[in-house]
Enzyme design. Structure first.
Site, short mmCIF file in Angstrom:
data_model
loop_
_atom_site.label_atom_id
_atom_site.label_comp_id
_atom_site.label_asym_id
_atom_site.label_seq_id
_atom_site.Cartn_x
_atom_site.Cartn_y
_atom_site.Cartn_z
N GLN A 1 69.88 61.49 39.40
CA GLN A 1 69.88 60.08 39.80
C GLN A 1 70.92 59.33 38.99
O GLN A 1 70.93 59.43 37.76
CB GLN A 1 68.48 59.54 39.53
N GLY A 2 71.79 58.60 39.64
CA GLY A 2 72.83 57.87 38.92
C GLY A 2 72.76 56.37 39.14
O GLY A 2 73.53 55.82 39.94
N SER B 1 72.04 54.19 36.06
CA SER B 1 72.46 53.55 34.81
C SER B 1 73.93 53.77 34.51
O SER B 1 74.50 54.82 34.82
CB SER B 1 71.63 54.10 33.65
N GLU C 1 53.79 53.76 45.34
CA GLU C 1 53.83 55.15 45.80
C GLU C 1 54.83 55.97 45.00
O GLU C 1 54.59 57.12 44.67
CB GLU C 1 54.13 55.20 47.29
N ASN D 1 59.24 48.73 29.84
CA ASN D 1 57.97 48.01 29.92
C ASN D 1 58.13 46.51 29.72
O ASN D 1 57.32 45.73 30.22
CB ASN D 1 56.98 48.61 28.91
N GLU D 2 59.19 46.12 29.02
CA GLU D 2 59.44 44.68 28.91
C GLU D 2 59.81 44.12 30.28
O GLU D 2 59.33 43.03 30.67
CB GLU D 2 60.57 44.40 27.91
C1 LIG Z 1 64.47 60.10 29.19
C2 LIG Z 1 65.29 59.17 30.01
C3 LIG Z 1 65.69 59.55 31.26
C4 LIG Z 1 66.47 58.71 32.05
N1 LIG Z 1 66.89 59.16 33.26
C5 LIG Z 1 67.72 58.38 34.00
C6 LIG Z 1 68.25 58.84 35.23
O1 LIG Z 1 67.96 59.95 35.66
N2 LIG Z 1 69.09 58.06 35.92
C7 LIG Z 1 69.44 56.81 35.47
O2 LIG Z 1 70.16 56.13 36.16
N3 LIG Z 1 68.94 56.32 34.31
C8 LIG Z 1 68.10 57.08 33.56
N4 LIG Z 1 67.62 56.61 32.37
C9 LIG Z 1 68.06 55.32 31.89
C10 LIG Z 1 67.02 54.23 32.01
O3 LIG Z 1 66.85 53.84 33.35
C11 LIG Z 1 67.44 53.07 31.11
O4 LIG Z 1 67.35 53.53 29.79
C12 LIG Z 1 66.60 51.85 31.26
O5 LIG Z 1 66.80 51.24 32.52
C13 LIG Z 1 66.89 50.82 30.17
O6 LIG Z 1 68.25 50.55 30.08
P1 LIG Z 1 69.02 50.70 28.68
O7 LIG Z 1 68.71 52.02 28.12
O8 LIG Z 1 70.42 50.34 28.88
O9 LIG Z 1 68.32 49.65 27.72
P2 LIG Z 1 68.64 48.10 27.62
O10 LIG Z 1 68.62 47.49 28.96
O11 LIG Z 1 69.82 47.90 26.76
O12 LIG Z 1 67.34 47.63 26.86
C14 LIG Z 1 67.15 47.78 25.43
C15 LIG Z 1 65.91 46.98 25.05
O13 LIG Z 1 66.08 45.61 25.43
C16 LIG Z 1 65.03 45.21 26.28
N5 LIG Z 1 65.51 44.28 27.30
C17 LIG Z 1 66.63 44.36 28.07
N6 LIG Z 1 66.67 43.37 28.96
C18 LIG Z 1 65.55 42.63 28.77
C19 LIG Z 1 65.00 41.48 29.39
N7 LIG Z 1 65.58 40.85 30.42
N8 LIG Z 1 63.82 41.02 28.92
C20 LIG Z 1 63.17 41.64 27.90
N9 LIG Z 1 63.64 42.70 27.28
C21 LIG Z 1 64.82 43.21 27.71
C22 LIG Z 1 64.54 46.49 26.92
O14 LIG Z 1 63.22 46.34 27.39
C23 LIG Z 1 64.67 47.47 25.80
O15 LIG Z 1 63.54 47.37 24.95
C24 LIG Z 1 66.84 57.44 31.57
C25 LIG Z 1 66.38 57.03 30.31
C26 LIG Z 1 65.63 57.88 29.53
C27 LIG Z 1 65.18 57.42 28.18
#
Ligand SMILES: Cc1cc2nc3c(=O)[nH]c(=O)nc-3n(C[C@H](O)[C@H](O)[C@H](O)COP(=O)(O)OP(=O)(O)OC[C@H]3O[C@@H](n4cnc5c(N)ncnc54)[C@H](O)[C@@H]3O)c2cc1C
Lengths: 387, 348
Positions: A125-126, A128, A243, A371-372
C-alpha cells in the site's frame, strides 16, 4: 436478541475447523519479513485459496463464499484458534480487494482479483510520503498522463511488505494545480516496472517489514487507474471504515492474545504477583478482549440488518490498538528480565513470541490513522465538537 | 445469532427517553431534594401508567411479563436523567426476587406493585445500606443464608445522609425474633441472583449517566470561549471526550450481554454481570472525571447540574458489588481450569 449460533453457523464453524486441522502448517512459518518466510506465506495463501478459504467474504465467482460478517467472525475465530499463519497479502485481500469490487472495471477485476486471491500477486500500500503522514492530503508524488500512460515521479514510504511484494496501490497527484484531497488519482503499479527503486527499511525487530519506494519516470498503463482521474480520495475512502477495520483486526486475534496472557500469568505464578498491578492488568486484558468481541458482534448484527455505522467506527481502532499494547506490556512485566531476550537466547526460557508482539504493538496506535487522528474524528464527527 | 434489539424495544426506549427527559428535569430533581421523602407519588403513578413499574411482573400478577432484555435499554434511560425514583430497583431487583420467592408473598405483593400501589425494596448485606427503605411497603432483606420479608413497622430504619441528595439510604435493623421467608441453599441462590440483577441495573444506569455527562460537556464546550475560540475546538478538550466515547462505546454490548445472560439463566450470568458492571462503571467514572475537567470551575458549584449525574455515577460504582468484588469473580473464573478462554468462548 438471540445469542446462539444457528445450525448453519455451527456447521460452517465445523467445516473450517476440520479443514484447518488437516491443512494448517504444523510448525509456525518463518517471519514474512524474511525472503524465505515471505515465500512460505505466499504458498500458504495458495493452499487457502485452493480450499476456498482465502477470502470467505468474497463472492463465489471470485473464489470466495459470499459470507456475511458473522461468518467472517467465525472464520477468524477458528483461524486464530488453529494458530494459522498471518496473512501476507492482507493489504490486497482485505483493503484493495473490496475497493476493486466497488470501483474496478470488469477487466480489472478479472485481471487482478484471481491472482490476488491465490497469493501469486502480493500487494503493498502506498499512501504515506515523507511529508504526507497523518496529513495524507499533502501527497506530492506526481502522475502525469502522457498518451495512454501515466508517468510517475516521487516517493512513497513506510509501505508494508513492499520489499518482496509484486504490486503497489497508491495515490498520486495527477492535477499539478490541485490542492489537498482534490486532483489525486488511485493507481496500481507493478513493482518491477523500470524506474522503481525499493529501499527496504528495517523495523524495530531488525527485519525489513516496510520499504521506501522511489519513482523515477515510471510508466504505467492508464488501464491501471482505479476509478476516475481526480477521484482518488473518494475511492480510497470508499469501503466503510468499520468493515475495513474488522477485516484487518478481528476480535479473535486479541482474544487469543488474552488467552496466552492468562496462561503466561499462571505459568509464572511464583513471580507474577511481585507487582500487584499485574494481576489486575491480566483481568483487564481478558475483559477488554471480551468487550471488543461483544461490541463487534453487536455492530456486525446491526449492519447485517441494514443498520449504518458512522464515525463511531473510529473508536474501534483506538480500542484494539491500546488493548494490544496493554496486553503485551503486561506480558513484558511478567517475563521481567527475560522480556528483552530474543527467543533463541540460551536463557530465554518460556518467552514465546511475546517480544515480537510487544514490538509490533508499538505500531498499532500509529498505522491506519494514528489514535490522535481517530480521537479528532470521534470528537468532531461522532460527538459534534467544533473544528 | 442476533445481538440486536427489536423494533418495538427500540421504539419503546425512544418514547421512555422522551418522557423522562421532559419530566425528570434537573429542576425537578432539585425540588425533590427539598421534599421529605425525596420521592413523588405523581411521578411514580406516571411511570406505572407507562407500564414501566409492572413491566417485569408476571402476567398472572397483573404485569407485562417482560424480561431483563426488554428492560435494559429503559434502565439506561433512567440513568440518563438520574431518575431518583426506585424504578430500576423495582423492575430489575425487587420484582424478580418476589417472583422467585413465589407463593403467598408474590401473590400478595406483585399485583399491588404492578398497580403502583406498593413498593418493595431489597437490601443485601453486600450493600451497606438499603436504598429508599423509607418509601417501602415491603422490605426484602438478606442476612447470611436467610431472606426476610418484612413491613416497615417490623423494622427500625436509620437514615444515612449521602453526598448525593437524590440517594436516600437507610440502615435497617431486623428484630431478633423475626422469621425469615426462606433460608439455606434457596436463600443463597436467590441472594446471588439478586446481586446480579442489582449490579446489572447499576451498570445500565451507568451507561446512561456517562452519555448524559458527555452530552452536557459537549454542549458546554461548544458554547464557552477562551483565547477567542470555543474551548471544544481545543484538542486536549476533544480528546478527554473522545476517551469517554471509546470507553462508553465498548461498555454497551457487555451490559446487553449480561441482561441476556440473566434472562436466559445462563451459567455465565455472574461473570457476564461482573464484566458489565466493571466496564460500565469505569466508563461513567471516566465521564465524571473528564466532564468536571472540561467544565473548569463551572464543574464545581452546587448550582451547576453536572454533579447530579456525577455523584450518582460515583455511588453506583460501589453498590451491588464494588470493583473489587466483581474483579475477584472474573479472576476466579479466568484463572480456573474450567475457563474457556480465547477466540471461541464468548458465545459458546
Ligand atoms: C508498522 C507500520 C506500517 C505502516 N504501513 C504503511 C503502509 O503499508 N502504507 C502506507 O502508506 N503507510 C504505512 N504506514 C505509515 C502510517 O500510515 C503513518 O505512520 C501514519 O499515517 C502517521 O503518519 P506519520 O508517521 O508521518 O506521523 P505524523 O503524521 O508525523 O505524526 C506524528 C505524531 O503527531 C501526531 N499528529 C499529527 N497530526 C496531528 C493532528 N492533526 N492532531 C493531533 N496529533 C497529530 C500523530 O498522531 C503522531 O502522534 C505504516 C506505519 C507503521 C508504523
Amino acid at each position: 436478541m438471540d445469542l446462539a449460533f444457528t445450525k448453519e453457523q455451527r456447521d460452517f464453524r465445523q467445516e473450517i475447523r476440520t479443514w484447518l486441522a488437516a491443512n494448517a502448517p504444523a510448525q509456525p512459518l518463518q517471519s514474512f519479513d524474511t525472503e524465505q518466510g515471505f515465500q512460505q506465506h505466499r504458498e500458504w495463501e495458495a493452499v487457502l485459496n485452493e480450499g476456498r478459504w482465502g477470502m470467505v467474504t468474497w463472492p463465489e465467482e471470485l473464489g470466495g463464499r459470499g459470507c456475511d460478517l458473522i461468518e467472517w467472525l467465525i472464520f477468524e475465530e477458528e483461524y486464530y484458534r488453529a494458530r494459522a499463519p498471518l496473512r501476507v497479502n492482507q493489504n490486497g485481500i482485505f483493503l484493495l480487494g473490496p475497493t476493486l469490487m466497488e470501483y474496478g472495471t470488469p477487466e480489472q477485476k478479472a485481471r487482478i482479483l484471481p491472482k490476488m486471491a491465490n497469493g501469486e500477486e502480493v500487494w503493498s500500500q502506498g499512501w504515506s510520503e515523507p511529508n504526507a503522514g497523518s496529513d495524507m492530503a499533502a501527497i506530492r508524488s506526481r502522475a502525469e498522463l502522457v498518451g495512454d500512460k501515466y508517468v510517475i515521479n516521487g516517493q512513497k514510504t513506510w509501505s508494508t511488505r513492499a520489499v518482496w511484494a509484486d504490486w503497489c496501490f497508491g495515490m498520486f497527484r495527477t492535477d499539478p494545480e490541485s490542492e489537498r484531497h482534490h486532483g489525486l488519482t488511485f493507481i496500481l503499479v507493478p513493482l518491477d516496472t523500470p524506474g522503481i527503486t525499493v529501499r527496504p527499511i528495517p523495523q524495530l525487530d531488525g527485519l525489513p517489514g516496510f520499504a521506501e519506494i522511489f519513482f523515477d519516470n515510471v510508466e504505467v498503463s492508464v488501464d491501471n487507474r482505479l476509478g476516475d482521474e481526480g477521484a482518488g480520495w473518494r475511492v480510497a475512502m470508499a469501503t466503510a471504515g468499520f468493515e475495513r477495520g474488522l477485516m484487518l483486526r478481528s476480535p479473535a486475534r486479541f482474544q487469543e492474545t488474552a488467552r496466552r496472557l492468562v496462561e503466561l500469568y499462571r505459568e509464572n505464578s511464583a513471580t507474577a504477583d511481585h507487582d500487584p498491578a499485574v494481576k489486575d492488568a491480566v483481568i483487564r486484558a481478558y475483559l477488554d478482549a471480551e468487550s471488543y468481541c461483544l461490541t463487534t458482534y453487536q455492530t456486525a448484527c446491526r449492519l447485517s440488518q441494514g443498520g449504518k455505522i458512522g464515525a463511531e467506527s473510529s473508536t474501534n481502532k483506538i480500542f484494539w490498538s491500546e488493548l494490544d499494547q496493554n496486553m503485551h506490556a503486561t506480558a513484558m512485566s511478567i517475563l521481567g528480565a527475560r522480556a528483552e531476550l530474543l527467543p533463541l537466547a540460551p536463557d530465554a526460557v518460556g518467552v514465546g513470541s511475546w517480544l515480537d508482539g510487544w514490538l509490533f504493538a508499538q505500531s498499532g496506535p500509529i498505522y491506519a490513522g494514528t489514535n490522535e487522528i481517530q480521537r479528532n474524528i470521534i470528537a468532531e464527527r461522532m460527538l459534534g465538537m467544533p473544528r | 445469532m442476533d445481538f440486536t434489539f427489536t423494533e418495538e424495544q427500540l421504539l419503546f426506549q425512544e418514547s421512555v427517553r422522551d418522557f423522562l427527559f421532559n419530566e425528570v428535569t434537573p429542576e425537578r430533581i432539585r425540588a425533590s431534594w427539598q421534599s421529605d421523602t425525596g420521592r413523588e407519588h405523581l411521578l411514580w403513578q406516571q411511570l406505572t401508567d407507562l407500564g414501566l413499574v409492572g413491566m417485569t411482573v408476571p402476567e398472572e400478577h397483573g404485569g407485562l411479563g417482560m424480561n431483563e432484555v426488554d428492560f435494559i435499554l429503559l434502565a439506561q434511560e433512567c440513568g440518563y436523567v438520574a431518575l431518583p425514583e426506585p424504578l430500576v430497583h423495582t423492575a430489575l431487583v425487587a420484582v424478580p426476587l418476589l417472583s422467585d420467592l413465589g407463593g403467598e408473598l408474590a401473590a400478595q405483593w406483585l399485583p399491588k406493585i404492578a398497580a403502583g400501589q406498593a413498593k418493595a425494596l431489597v437490601g443485601l448485606e453486600q450493600n451497606l445500606l438499603v436504598e429508599d427503605a423509607h418509601v417501602a411497603d415491603l422490605l426484602l432483606l438478606q442476612r447470611g443464608d436467610a431472606i426476610y420479608a418484612l413491613t416497615p413497622e417490623q423494622v427500625s430504619l436509620r437514615h444515612n445522609e449521602s453526598v448525593d441528595p437524590s440517594r436516600r439510604l437507610y440502615g435497617v435493623d431486623i428484630p431478633a425474633d423475626a422469621a425469615p421467608a426462606v433460608t439455606g441453599d434457596i436463600a443463597v441462590d436467590l441472594t446471588g441472583k439478586t446481586l446480579n440483577r442489582g449490579a446489572l441495573g447499576a451498570a445500565a444506569q451507568a451507561l446512561g449517566l456517562a452519555q448524559r455527562m458527555v452530552d452536557m460537556s459537549v454542549q458546554y464546550t461548544g458554547e464557552r470561549q477562551q483565547f477567542g475560540k470555543l474551548i471544544g475546538s481545543f484538542q486536549a478538550v476533544k480528546h478527554h471526550m473522545a476517551n469517554v466515547a471509546v470507553a462508553l462505546e465498548y461498555a454497551k454490548a457487555p451490559v446487553h450481554r449480561a441482561a441476556y445472560s440473566i434472562a436466559m439463566d445462563e451459567v455465565r450470568a455472574g461473570r457476564a454481570v461482573s464484566h458489565a458492571k466493571l466496564v460500565a462503571c469505569a466508563a461513567a467514572n471516566l465521564a465524571a472525571k473528564n466532564s468536571v475537567q472540561v467544565h473548569g470551575a463551572m464543574g464545581y458549584p452546587w448550582e451547576v447540574d453536572l454533579h447530579i449525574f456525577m455523584k450518582k455515577a460515583w455511588a453506583l460504582a460501589n453498590t451491588w458489588g464494588d470493583a473489587g468484588y466483581h474483579k475477584a469473580r472474573v479472576a476466579q473464573y479466568i484463572f480456573s481450569d474450567e475457563a474457556q478462554l480465547g477466540a471461541v468462548g464468548t458465545f459458546s
